[in-house]
Enzyme design. Structure first.
Site, PDB file in Angstrom:
ATOM      1  N   ASP A   1      -5.643  -5.927   7.894  1.00 29.44           N
ATOM      2  CA  ASP A   1      -5.694  -5.644   6.357  1.00 29.44           C
ATOM      3  C   ASP A   1      -4.207  -5.223   6.050  1.00 29.44           C
ATOM      4  OD1 ASP A   1      -6.770  -5.108   3.630  1.00 29.44           O
ATOM      5  OD2 ASP A   1      -6.512  -2.837   4.234  1.00 29.44           O
TER       6      ASP A   1
ATOM      7  N   ASP B   1      -2.660  -3.505   3.003  1.00 34.27           N
ATOM      8  CA  ASP B   1      -2.429  -1.828   2.254  1.00 34.27           C
ATOM      9  C   ASP B   1      -3.232  -0.988   2.823  1.00 34.27           C
ATOM     10  OD1 ASP B   1      -1.162  -3.674   0.157  1.00 34.27           O
ATOM     11  OD2 ASP B   1      -2.693  -3.235  -1.320  1.00 34.27           O
TER      12      ASP B   1
END
Length: 178
Positions: free
Chosen positions: A7, A9
């Site tokens: 991922d 953020d």
């Protein structure tokens, strides 16, 4: 092929409740860029899978998202020659019925198709439940980092039981390259 799905953020860069809306707001988590470079040195293909609903909400446009990713790629190159092999993202708002917004597995299925791989056992690293559930849906091995939203996510009773928990991406990479 050794593949890992990250991922963005809260895993690679600092997260924000107000979204990362410009390159100036993108700041790497200490050690994350060097960790990605280490993965590259150990022969791993690194792919990013990220919900970017700020596009769908009109908070920033595709040119801005591309500029944010360009900053990330350049920062990686400066941090030991790190690189990302591909970036997959869902630009849709949270109320969308698309199949690519995590926790739905559409982004991960796109990755499997693009790289022509079975994702069973492929590490997927996230800081939120939706990251882990999307990976679980396609057989990935879930890794939770405690950066970003990770500390809250760890307390969720729905946490997949096989989830491995690490303080940050650098600790995950240290384990994978030991």
């Amino acid at each position: 092929m050794k593949l890992i799905i990250l991922d963005r953020d809260g895993v690679i860069n600092e997260d924000s409740e107000q979204f990362i809306k410009s390159p100036e707001e993108w700041h790497p988590i200490p050690g994350s860029l060097e960790a990605i470079a280490r993965l590259n040195q150990w022969g791993w293909r690194v792919v990013v899978a990220s919900n970017q609903s700020g596009v769908g909400r009109g908070l920033f446009d595709m040119d801005t998202l591309n500029s944010i990713h360009e900053k990330m790629v350049k920062s990686l190159a400066q941090a030991g020659g790190g690189r990302i092999d591909a970036i997959f993202f869902c630009p849709h708002a949270a109320d969308s019925t698309c199949d690519c917004r995590k926790p739905k597995p559409g982004l991960l299925k796109q990755i499997a198709e693009r790289f022509n791989v079975d994702l069973a056992g492929v590490p997927t690293v996230g800081d939120s439940m939706r990251d882990l559930l999307a990976g679980e849906a396609v057989g990935c091995a879930p890794y939770l980092v405690l950066t970003g939203k990770g500390a809250r996510t760890r307390e969720d009773p729905a946490l997949p039981p096989e989830t491995r928990v690490f303080p940050d991406l650098a600790a995950v990479v240290a384990e994978l390259t030991a």
